[in-house]
Design a protein around this motif. Structure first.
Motif, short mmCIF file in Angstrom:
data_model
loop_
_atom_site.label_atom_id
_atom_site.label_comp_id
_atom_site.label_asym_id
_atom_site.label_seq_id
_atom_site.Cartn_x
_atom_site.Cartn_y
_atom_site.Cartn_z
N GLN A 170 0.83 -1.20 0.00
CA GLN A 170 0.00 0.00 0.00
C GLN A 170 0.87 1.26 0.00
OE1 GLN A 170 -2.60 0.76 -1.24
NE2 GLN A 170 -4.32 0.70 0.18
N ARG A 171 2.06 1.18 0.59
CA ARG A 171 2.97 2.34 0.54
C ARG A 171 3.51 2.55 -0.88
NH1 ARG A 171 7.35 1.76 4.94
NH2 ARG A 171 6.59 -0.35 5.37
N VAL A 172 3.75 1.46 -1.59
CA VAL A 172 4.12 1.59 -3.01
C VAL A 172 2.96 2.24 -3.78
CG1 VAL A 172 4.70 0.36 -5.15
CG2 VAL A 172 5.69 -0.39 -2.98
N ALA A 173 1.74 1.80 -3.48
CA ALA A 173 0.56 2.36 -4.14
C ALA A 173 0.41 3.85 -3.83
CB ALA A 173 -0.69 1.59 -3.71
N LEU A 174 0.73 4.24 -2.59
CA LEU A 174 0.72 5.66 -2.23
C LEU A 174 1.72 6.45 -3.06
CD1 LEU A 174 0.65 5.93 1.69
CD2 LEU A 174 -1.06 6.75 0.11
N ALA A 175 2.94 5.93 -3.14
CA ALA A 175 3.98 6.60 -3.93
C ALA A 175 3.54 6.72 -5.38
CB ALA A 175 5.29 5.83 -3.82
N ARG A 176 2.95 5.66 -5.91
CA ARG A 176 2.47 5.69 -7.31
C ARG A 176 1.37 6.73 -7.48
NH1 ARG A 176 -0.51 0.40 -9.43
NH2 ARG A 176 -1.91 1.11 -7.78
N ALA A 177 0.43 6.78 -6.54
CA ALA A 177 -0.70 7.70 -6.65
C ALA A 177 -0.25 9.15 -6.67
CB ALA A 177 -1.68 7.46 -5.50
N PHE A 178 0.77 9.47 -5.87
CA PHE A 178 1.24 10.86 -5.79
C PHE A 178 2.31 11.18 -6.83
CE2 PHE A 178 -0.57 10.65 -1.46
CZ PHE A 178 -1.25 11.85 -1.44
N SER A 179 2.78 10.18 -7.57
CA SER A 179 3.92 10.37 -8.46
C SER A 179 3.66 11.43 -9.52
CB SER A 179 4.31 9.05 -9.13
OG SER A 179 3.28 8.60 -10.00
N THR A 180 2.44 11.51 -10.02
CA THR A 180 2.13 12.45 -11.09
C THR A 180 1.61 13.80 -10.55
OG1 THR A 180 -0.09 11.49 -11.29
CG2 THR A 180 1.62 10.63 -12.75
N LYS A 181 1.71 13.97 -9.23
CA LYS A 181 1.23 15.20 -8.57
C LYS A 181 -0.21 15.52 -9.01
CE LYS A 181 5.88 17.14 -8.12
NZ LYS A 181 6.60 15.96 -8.66
N PRO A 182 -1.13 14.60 -8.72
CA PRO A 182 -2.51 14.79 -9.17
C PRO A 182 -3.18 15.97 -8.49
CG PRO A 182 -2.40 12.99 -7.60
CD PRO A 182 -0.98 13.38 -7.89
N ASP A 183 -4.17 16.54 -9.17
CA ASP A 183 -4.96 17.61 -8.56
C ASP A 183 -5.90 17.03 -7.49
OD1 ASP A 183 -3.73 19.27 -10.33
OD2 ASP A 183 -5.47 19.57 -11.63
N ILE A 184 -6.38 15.82 -7.74
CA ILE A 184 -7.31 15.18 -6.82
C ILE A 184 -6.97 13.70 -6.72
CG2 ILE A 184 -9.05 14.79 -8.66
CD1 ILE A 184 -11.23 15.32 -6.49
N LEU A 185 -7.08 13.15 -5.50
CA LEU A 185 -6.76 11.75 -5.28
C LEU A 185 -7.96 11.07 -4.63
CD1 LEU A 185 -3.39 10.39 -3.97
CD2 LEU A 185 -5.53 9.40 -3.21
N PHE A 186 -8.40 9.97 -5.24
CA PHE A 186 -9.50 9.17 -4.72
C PHE A 186 -8.95 7.92 -4.04
CE2 PHE A 186 -11.40 11.47 -8.33
CZ PHE A 186 -12.52 12.03 -7.72
N ALA A 187 -9.29 7.72 -2.78
CA ALA A 187 -8.82 6.56 -2.02
C ALA A 187 -10.03 5.73 -1.59
CB ALA A 187 -8.01 7.00 -0.81
N ASP A 188 -10.11 4.50 -2.09
CA ASP A 188 -11.25 3.62 -1.79
C ASP A 188 -10.85 2.62 -0.72
OD1 ASP A 188 -13.60 2.25 -1.80
OD2 ASP A 188 -13.40 1.44 -3.82
N GLU A 189 -11.33 2.80 0.50
CA GLU A 189 -11.01 1.93 1.64
C GLU A 189 -9.50 1.67 1.72
OE1 GLU A 189 -13.07 1.22 3.88
OE2 GLU A 189 -15.09 0.96 3.08
N PRO A 190 -8.67 2.72 1.84
CA PRO A 190 -7.21 2.54 1.74
C PRO A 190 -6.60 1.67 2.82
CG PRO A 190 -7.76 4.75 2.53
CD PRO A 190 -9.05 4.12 2.07
N THR A 191 -7.30 1.48 3.93
CA THR A 191 -6.77 0.61 5.00
C THR A 191 -7.58 -0.67 5.15
OG1 THR A 191 -8.12 1.77 6.65
CG2 THR A 191 -5.87 2.59 6.28
N GLY A 192 -8.47 -0.94 4.21
CA GLY A 192 -9.40 -2.07 4.33
C GLY A 192 -8.74 -3.42 4.47
N ASN A 193 -7.55 -3.60 3.87
CA ASN A 193 -6.88 -4.90 3.93
C ASN A 193 -5.68 -4.90 4.87
OD1 ASN A 193 -8.54 -6.33 2.23
ND2 ASN A 193 -7.37 -5.89 0.38
N LEU A 194 -5.60 -3.91 5.75
CA LEU A 194 -4.44 -3.78 6.63
C LEU A 194 -4.84 -3.92 8.10
CD1 LEU A 194 -2.81 -0.65 4.93
CD2 LEU A 194 -2.34 -3.06 4.44
N ASP A 195 -3.91 -4.41 8.93
CA ASP A 195 -4.19 -4.43 10.37
C ASP A 195 -4.16 -2.99 10.90
OD1 ASP A 195 -1.45 -3.75 11.54
OD2 ASP A 195 -0.94 -5.49 10.33
#
Length: 229
Positions: free
Chosen positions: A149-174
């Protein structure tokens, strides 16, 4: 402040056998640029459907959605894909990393698609920020859920998006891992000035955002602005 997302009288219906199932009904709200915003509600309330519509991943039946100043219904599939590539970031519950690519490649691919000549270097810097500077060459199967999920975070912010949508970002984590991921999410979001929209059933997570939209049965039951110290 400029509105980065403007939703008006949104309605979405699916066929369920012989019947029409209305998943979203008369949904209207807007989000200002730079705002942190959460969408909460019980299972089946329409949260994920709403996020998909707002991100241009699905088409609506009635109403309108304006994202980054563009009316989504006026765009064809190629134009929608271009808008998402240039303006929008995504984080999913199941990470959605490409299994055949290393952590570094997963983060650098969106940058390469934009023609960024510093793609690999910027991807390395982002992986450092999320604490994975020693995991560049690891494949998703070699990483824990929290690391993925941290790799996914880095990927999501890599293009410096104007808006970021996160769907249950901790749903599969303890719980402990989830808290670390959320801290990173909000830190990166603040640093980059991104608009953050989180779909979650976790009310503690929702309380960290400036505004909470509550859905029930496909309708908005409240839209609260919070004072965050």
């Amino acid at each position: 402040m400029a509105k980065i997302l403007n939703v008006k009288n949104l309605r979405k219906t699916y066929k369920s056998g012989e019947k029409d199932l209305t998943v979203l009904d008369s949904v209207s709200f807007d989000i200002e640029a730079g705002e942190t915003f959460s969408i909460v509600g019980p299972s089946g309330s329409g949260k994920t459907t709403l996020l998909g519509l707002c991100a241009g991943l699905d088409s609506l039946d009635e109403g309108s959605i304006e994202l980054c100043g563009v009316e989504l219904s006026r765009l064809n599939e190629d134009e929608l894909a271009l808008l998402r590539n240039q303006k929008v970031g995504f984080i999913f519950q199941d990470f959605q990393l490409l299994s055949t690519l290393t952590a570094l490649e997963n983060v650098s691919v969106p940058l390469e698609l934009q023609g960024n000549k510093r793609a690999q270097l910027e991807a390395m810097e982002l992986l450092e920020k999320v604490g994975l500077g020693d995991r560049y060459d690891h494949y998703p199967s070699q990483l824990s859920g929290g690391e993925q999920q941290r790799v996914a975070l880095a990927r999501a912010f890599s293009t410096k998006p104007d808006i970021l949508f996160a769907d249950e970002p901790t749903g599969n984590l303890d719980e402990e891992t989830g808290e670390k991921v959320i801290q990173l999410l909000f830190d990166l979001n603040k640093e980059m000035g991104t608009t953050l929209v989180i779909v979650t059933h976790d009310l503690d997570l929702a309380q960290l955002t400036q505004r909470i939209l509550r859905l029930k049965g496909g309708k908005i039951i409240s839209n609260e602005t919070k004072i965050i110290a």
